[in-house]
Write an enzyme that holds these catalytic residues in place. Sequence first.
Site, short mmCIF file in Angstrom:
data_model
loop_
_atom_site.label_atom_id
_atom_site.label_comp_id
_atom_site.label_asym_id
_atom_site.label_seq_id
_atom_site.Cartn_x
_atom_site.Cartn_y
_atom_site.Cartn_z
CB SER A 231 68.40 103.63 66.32
OG SER A 231 68.49 104.38 65.24
CE1 TYR B 222 64.59 101.39 63.52
CE2 TYR B 222 65.66 103.37 63.64
CZ TYR B 222 65.78 102.04 63.56
OH TYR B 222 66.77 101.32 63.63
CB SER C 210 59.94 102.34 68.03
OG SER C 210 61.02 102.07 67.17
N1 NAD Z 1 71.84 98.53 60.53
C1 NAD Z 1 71.78 99.80 61.16
O1 NAD Z 1 72.32 100.66 60.53
C2 NAD Z 1 71.18 100.07 62.43
C3 NAD Z 1 71.24 101.30 63.18
C4 NAD Z 1 70.63 101.36 64.10
C5 NAD Z 1 70.00 100.47 65.01
N2 NAD Z 1 69.78 99.34 64.42
C6 NAD Z 1 68.92 98.38 64.99
O2 NAD Z 1 69.73 97.21 65.23
C7 NAD Z 1 68.76 95.99 65.22
C8 NAD Z 1 69.07 95.05 64.19
O3 NAD Z 1 69.29 95.58 62.95
P1 NAD Z 1 70.04 94.95 61.50
O4 NAD Z 1 70.61 96.03 60.71
O5 NAD Z 1 70.83 93.79 62.06
O6 NAD Z 1 68.52 94.50 60.79
P2 NAD Z 1 68.35 93.15 59.71
O7 NAD Z 1 67.31 93.48 59.35
O8 NAD Z 1 69.71 92.54 59.29
O9 NAD Z 1 67.93 92.27 61.28
C9 NAD Z 1 66.76 92.39 61.80
C10 NAD Z 1 66.37 90.94 62.38
O10 NAD Z 1 65.23 91.06 63.07
C11 NAD Z 1 64.21 89.96 62.57
N3 NAD Z 1 62.88 90.14 63.21
C12 NAD Z 1 62.32 91.42 62.52
N4 NAD Z 1 61.11 91.64 63.00
C13 NAD Z 1 60.83 90.42 63.80
C14 NAD Z 1 59.80 89.97 64.80
N5 NAD Z 1 58.70 90.54 64.65
N6 NAD Z 1 60.04 89.03 65.49
C15 NAD Z 1 61.37 88.26 65.25
N7 NAD Z 1 62.20 88.67 64.75
C16 NAD Z 1 62.11 89.76 64.06
C17 NAD Z 1 64.49 89.79 61.33
O11 NAD Z 1 63.88 88.78 60.60
C18 NAD Z 1 65.92 89.94 61.31
O12 NAD Z 1 66.59 88.66 61.10
C19 NAD Z 1 67.34 96.68 64.81
O13 NAD Z 1 66.56 96.95 66.23
C20 NAD Z 1 67.75 98.02 64.24
O14 NAD Z 1 66.67 99.06 64.59
C21 NAD Z 1 70.39 99.16 63.15
#
Ligand code: NAD
Length: 245
Positions: free
Chosen positions: A137, A149, A152
């Site tokens: 991220s 966060y 991590s």
């Molecule tokens: N959305 C953003 O703006 C953004 C920005 C930077 C980084 N990210 C990163 O992108 C990745 C995806 O994020 P997103 O926005 O699609 O989130 P989201 O919440 O839409 O999806 C995350 C998925 O991970 C699953 N999950 C969570 N904990 C889990 C576990 N312990 N075991 C198995 N599955 C698990 C959830 O059930 C969910 O389906 C994450 O790592 C997030 O940190 C997102």
Amino acid sequence: MNLTGKVAFITGAGSGIGAAMAETFDQAGASVVIFDLNPAGQEVADSLKNPSLFVNGNVTSAQDIKQAVQASIETFGKIDILINNAGIFRDKKLLQMSEEEWDAVLDVNLKGAFTAMKEIGQHMMENKYGKIINISSVSHKGNFGQANYSASKAGLVSLTSTAAFELSPYVTVNAIAPGAIDTPLFQSMDEKGKQKFLKKIPLKRAGKPEEIAQAALFLASDASSYITGTLLEVDGGLTTGLNLR
Ligand SMILES: NC(=O)c1ccc[n+]([C@@H]2O[C@H](COP(=O)([O-])OP(=O)(O)OC[C@H]3O[C@@H](n4cnc5c(N)ncnc54)[C@H](O)[C@@H]3O)[C@@H](O)[C@H]2O)c1
């Protein structure tokens, strides 16, 4: 960027960026294993045109990951691509953050990726082929209210470089740092937090999950065959430098 005949194991593919990657990789010809805590991952698997597999599991459980890897190999014979995408946040200022909030985020975002890389990296080394992509991220640089966060996601960046050295020359390991991407995770931020983000983005909008999926497709395909250990920022210019205008 063709993935015909390739097998991709994507954690957290039941929603948001992970689901978009599952769809994009499927369209590029891959078979996709969707590993997610949320049973909604089954719907994503059902929507794909190539044979796919949903495994309901938790990245914090080494046992769940082991079983999912076994099921993937029994079904498809191998795993070529691993995307460590499952992630959560529990934002709070450092002085108010509990040990539980720290541990929960580090366990899912960082230790979960370590466990999957250890299990699947071994298999890839035996097959002499693999592509690992860790979803970090822009917060890996540090962000107010995100001590757990940010740490991590910074951990994921150094884990990426280290694994790129150790798994070379057969397996490439890269990371993507998304900026603000319009997913359920982003929508769950409070309005003030979202607006702060949006004001600072040169491209003046949140990214779409598909835009991260396209970057992941590049790193997962042989189009990126000479790239390993890198961090690709896909953030609409958010972290490109000081903008003191
Ligand atoms: N959305 C953003 O703006 C953004 C920005 C930077 C980084 N990210 C990163 O992108 C990745 C995806 O994020 P997103 O926005 O699609 O989130 P989201 O919440 O839409 O999806 C995350 C998925 O991970 C699953 N999950 C969570 N904990 C889990 C576990 N312990 N075991 C198995 N599955 C698990 C959830 O059930 C969910 O389906 C994450 O790592 C997030 O940190 C997102």
